[in-house]
Motif scaffolding. Structure first.
Motif, PDB file in Angstrom:
ATOM      1  N   GLU A 186      13.081   5.711   1.244  1.00 38.57           N
ATOM      2  CA  GLU A 186      13.341   6.565   0.074  1.00 38.57           C
ATOM      3  C   GLU A 186      12.999   5.879  -1.242  1.00 38.57           C
ATOM      4  O   GLU A 186      13.705   6.007  -2.245  1.00 38.57           O
ATOM      5  CB  GLU A 186      14.776   7.079   0.089  1.00 38.57           C
ATOM      6  N   GLN A 187      11.864   5.164  -1.241  1.00 35.40           N
ATOM      7  CA  GLN A 187      11.407   4.473  -2.443  1.00 35.40           C
ATOM      8  C   GLN A 187      10.246   5.200  -3.113  1.00 35.40           C
ATOM      9  O   GLN A 187       9.603   4.660  -4.003  1.00 35.40           O
ATOM     10  CB  GLN A 187      10.977   3.047  -2.083  1.00 35.40           C
ATOM     11  N   VAL A 188       9.983   6.438  -2.668  1.00 36.24           N
ATOM     12  CA  VAL A 188       8.927   7.254  -3.264  1.00 36.24           C
ATOM     13  C   VAL A 188       9.581   8.257  -4.204  1.00 36.24           C
ATOM     14  O   VAL A 188      10.391   9.080  -3.774  1.00 36.24           O
ATOM     15  CB  VAL A 188       8.105   7.987  -2.180  1.00 36.24           C
ATOM     16  N   ARG A 189       9.235   8.176  -5.448  1.00 34.46           N
ATOM     17  CA  ARG A 189       9.737   9.136  -6.450  1.00 34.46           C
ATOM     18  C   ARG A 189       8.702  10.257  -6.548  1.00 34.46           C
ATOM     19  O   ARG A 189       7.518  10.000  -6.771  1.00 34.46           O
ATOM     20  CB  ARG A 189       9.907   8.435  -7.795  1.00 34.46           C
ATOM     21  N   ILE A 190       9.153  11.482  -6.375  1.00 37.70           N
ATOM     22  CA  ILE A 190       8.287  12.646  -6.551  1.00 37.70           C
ATOM     23  C   ILE A 190       8.823  13.417  -7.743  1.00 37.70           C
ATOM     24  O   ILE A 190       9.970  13.850  -7.745  1.00 37.70           O
ATOM     25  CB  ILE A 190       8.258  13.541  -5.300  1.00 37.70           C
ATOM     26  N   VAL A 191       7.980  13.555  -8.749  1.00 38.19           N
ATOM     27  CA  VAL A 191       8.395  14.250  -9.962  1.00 38.19           C
ATOM     28  C   VAL A 191       7.349  15.312 -10.296  1.00 38.19           C
ATOM     29  O   VAL A 191       6.153  15.083 -10.159  1.00 38.19           O
ATOM     30  CB  VAL A 191       8.619  13.256 -11.128  1.00 38.19           C
ATOM     31  N   SER A 207      11.498  -0.255 -13.241  1.00 40.23           N
ATOM     32  CA  SER A 207      12.411  -0.032 -12.116  1.00 40.23           C
ATOM     33  C   SER A 207      12.343  -1.155 -11.100  1.00 40.23           C
ATOM     34  O   SER A 207      11.303  -1.808 -10.939  1.00 40.23           O
ATOM     35  CB  SER A 207      12.055   1.282 -11.404  1.00 40.23           C
ATOM     36  N   ASP A 208      13.430  -1.323 -10.393  1.00 43.29           N
ATOM     37  CA  ASP A 208      13.481  -2.249  -9.262  1.00 43.29           C
ATOM     38  C   ASP A 208      12.635  -1.659  -8.132  1.00 43.29           C
ATOM     39  O   ASP A 208      12.872  -0.507  -7.737  1.00 43.29           O
ATOM     40  CB  ASP A 208      14.938  -2.398  -8.822  1.00 43.29           C
ATOM     41  N   PRO A 209      11.670  -2.408  -7.597  1.00 40.63           N
ATOM     42  CA  PRO A 209      10.833  -1.883  -6.510  1.00 40.63           C
ATOM     43  C   PRO A 209      11.629  -1.456  -5.283  1.00 40.63           C
ATOM     44  O   PRO A 209      11.180  -0.601  -4.521  1.00 40.63           O
ATOM     45  CB  PRO A 209       9.905  -3.049  -6.163  1.00 40.63           C
ATOM     46  N   GLU A 210      12.811  -2.007  -5.096  1.00 37.94           N
ATOM     47  CA  GLU A 210      13.651  -1.596  -3.974  1.00 37.94           C
ATOM     48  C   GLU A 210      14.213  -0.192  -4.194  1.00 37.94           C
ATOM     49  O   GLU A 210      14.615   0.474  -3.242  1.00 37.94           O
ATOM     50  CB  GLU A 210      14.795  -2.590  -3.750  1.00 37.94           C
ATOM     51  N   GLU A 211      14.245   0.247  -5.441  1.00 33.09           N
ATOM     52  CA  GLU A 211      14.715   1.590  -5.773  1.00 33.09           C
ATOM     53  C   GLU A 211      13.551   2.581  -5.841  1.00 33.09           C
ATOM     54  O   GLU A 211      13.608   3.643  -5.251  1.00 33.09           O
ATOM     55  CB  GLU A 211      15.466   1.582  -7.111  1.00 33.09           C
ATOM     56  N   ARG A 259       2.389   0.184  -7.448  1.00 32.04           N
ATOM     57  CA  ARG A 259       2.560  -1.203  -7.887  1.00 32.04           C
ATOM     58  C   ARG A 259       1.475  -2.066  -7.234  1.00 32.04           C
ATOM     59  O   ARG A 259       1.280  -2.010  -6.023  1.00 32.04           O
ATOM     60  CB  ARG A 259       3.923  -1.734  -7.458  1.00 32.04           C
ATOM     61  N   GLU A 260       0.804  -2.871  -8.030  1.00 28.28           N
ATOM     62  CA  GLU A 260      -0.220  -3.780  -7.505  1.00 28.28           C
ATOM     63  C   GLU A 260       0.384  -4.754  -6.488  1.00 28.28           C
ATOM     64  O   GLU A 260      -0.230  -5.062  -5.476  1.00 28.28           O
ATOM     65  CB  GLU A 260      -0.889  -4.558  -8.640  1.00 28.28           C
ATOM     66  N   ALA A 261       1.602  -5.239  -6.741  1.00 29.82           N
ATOM     67  CA  ALA A 261       2.243  -6.190  -5.827  1.00 29.82           C
ATOM     68  C   ALA A 261       2.491  -5.558  -4.465  1.00 29.82           C
ATOM     69  O   ALA A 261       2.329  -6.212  -3.428  1.00 29.82           O
ATOM     70  CB  ALA A 261       3.558  -6.697  -6.424  1.00 29.82           C
ATOM     71  N   SER A 262       2.860  -4.291  -4.450  1.00 30.75           N
ATOM     72  CA  SER A 262       3.090  -3.594  -3.177  1.00 30.75           C
ATOM     73  C   SER A 262       1.783  -3.429  -2.415  1.00 30.75           C
ATOM     74  O   SER A 262       1.746  -3.565  -1.188  1.00 30.75           O
ATOM     75  CB  SER A 262       3.716  -2.228  -3.430  1.00 30.75           C
ATOM     76  N   ILE A 263       0.729  -3.115  -3.142  1.00 31.06           N
ATOM     77  CA  ILE A 263      -0.585  -2.982  -2.512  1.00 31.06           C
ATOM     78  C   ILE A 263      -1.006  -4.318  -1.914  1.00 31.06           C
ATOM     79  O   ILE A 263      -1.475  -4.372  -0.775  1.00 31.06           O
ATOM     80  CB  ILE A 263      -1.630  -2.479  -3.529  1.00 31.06           C
ATOM     81  N   ALA A 264      -0.819  -5.392  -2.663  1.00 26.34           N
ATOM     82  CA  ALA A 264      -1.205  -6.718  -2.175  1.00 26.34           C
ATOM     83  C   ALA A 264      -0.443  -7.083  -0.904  1.00 26.34           C
ATOM     84  O   ALA A 264      -1.027  -7.606   0.052  1.00 26.34           O
ATOM     85  CB  ALA A 264      -0.965  -7.767  -3.265  1.00 26.34           C
ATOM     86  N   ARG A 265       0.867  -6.808  -0.871  1.00 27.08           N
ATOM     87  CA  ARG A 265       1.663  -7.096   0.333  1.00 27.08           C
ATOM     88  C   ARG A 265       1.183  -6.269   1.520  1.00 27.08           C
ATOM     89  O   ARG A 265       1.064  -6.752   2.637  1.00 27.08           O
ATOM     90  CB  ARG A 265       3.150  -6.824   0.082  1.00 27.08           C
ATOM     91  N   ALA A 266       0.904  -5.007   1.272  1.00 23.55           N
ATOM     92  CA  ALA A 266       0.455  -4.114   2.342  1.00 23.55           C
ATOM     93  C   ALA A 266      -0.910  -4.553   2.873  1.00 23.55           C
ATOM     94  O   ALA A 266      -1.137  -4.565   4.083  1.00 23.55           O
ATOM     95  CB  ALA A 266       0.387  -2.680   1.825  1.00 23.55           C
TER      96      ALA A 266
END
Length: 186
Positions: free
Chosen positions: A36-41, A65-69, A142-149
């Protein structure tokens, strides 16, 4: 019958669950979605300028925002940039905004559109469905999330080719049977 924000979000979730995650079009999507870390607006913007203002707000919120949120945001904008060429031109504006906000290297914006068309394809080419969403959507990542993935995925460059193969195997009838859009807001 008027389409509500809840309807638009439900359609977007349906597309995420059945197409993006269900067909594994993005092997990185499931982990953040189930946490549940995907915000849909949904944006009510009806001009590119109003959408730009909403984009700036969402970029700042994601950056702060905190990436965990909130790891990623889908900014769905059903009332503006309905024509794919207009939408595609707006992507240059998103790059300029990222630079102006000093968020290059921290965030990026990807795109999904009901009429998405890769260069060199016909409008009805089934491969275009890899980037088609129920409504025009800017995906803030987030670039950091892409890099981890990417670290965890053996050959990220192969995702594009695999997705086209999936679409070709699925075919037009299979895609339509998923019932994931596109939709028009009323």
């Amino acid at each position: 019958m008027e389409t509500t924000h809840d309807d638009i979000i439900a359609s977007t979730r349906n597309w995420l669950e059945k197409a993006v995650i269900g067909l594994n079009l993005c092997p990185f999507a499931k982990a953040v979605y189930v946490k549940e870390q995907v915000r849909i607006v949904v944006s009510d913007a009806d001009t590119p300028q109003a959408l730009l203002e909403h984009l700036v707000t969402e970029l700042r919120l994601l950056a702060d925002s905190d990436p965990e949120e909130i790891d990623t945001t889908l900014l769905v904008h059903p009332f503006v940039l309905q024509r794919f060429l207009d939408f595609n031109e707006f992507l240059g504006v998103t790059d300029a905004v990222l630079a102006e906000m000093a968020l290059e290297g921290e965030l990026q914006v990807a795109e999904f559109h009901p009429k998405f068309q890769f260069e060199g394809t016909t409008l009805n080419d089934v491969s275009n469905n890899t980037n088609r969403a129920p409504y025009p959507t800017l995906h803030l990542l987030r670039e950091a999330s892409i890099a981890r993935a990417v670290e965890a995925f053996p050959d990220p460059a192969s995702i594009y080719e695999r997705n086209i193969e999936v679409m070709e195997e699925l075919g037009r009838a299979g895609w339509e049977a998923l019932d994931v859009g596109p939709h028009k807001a009323k």
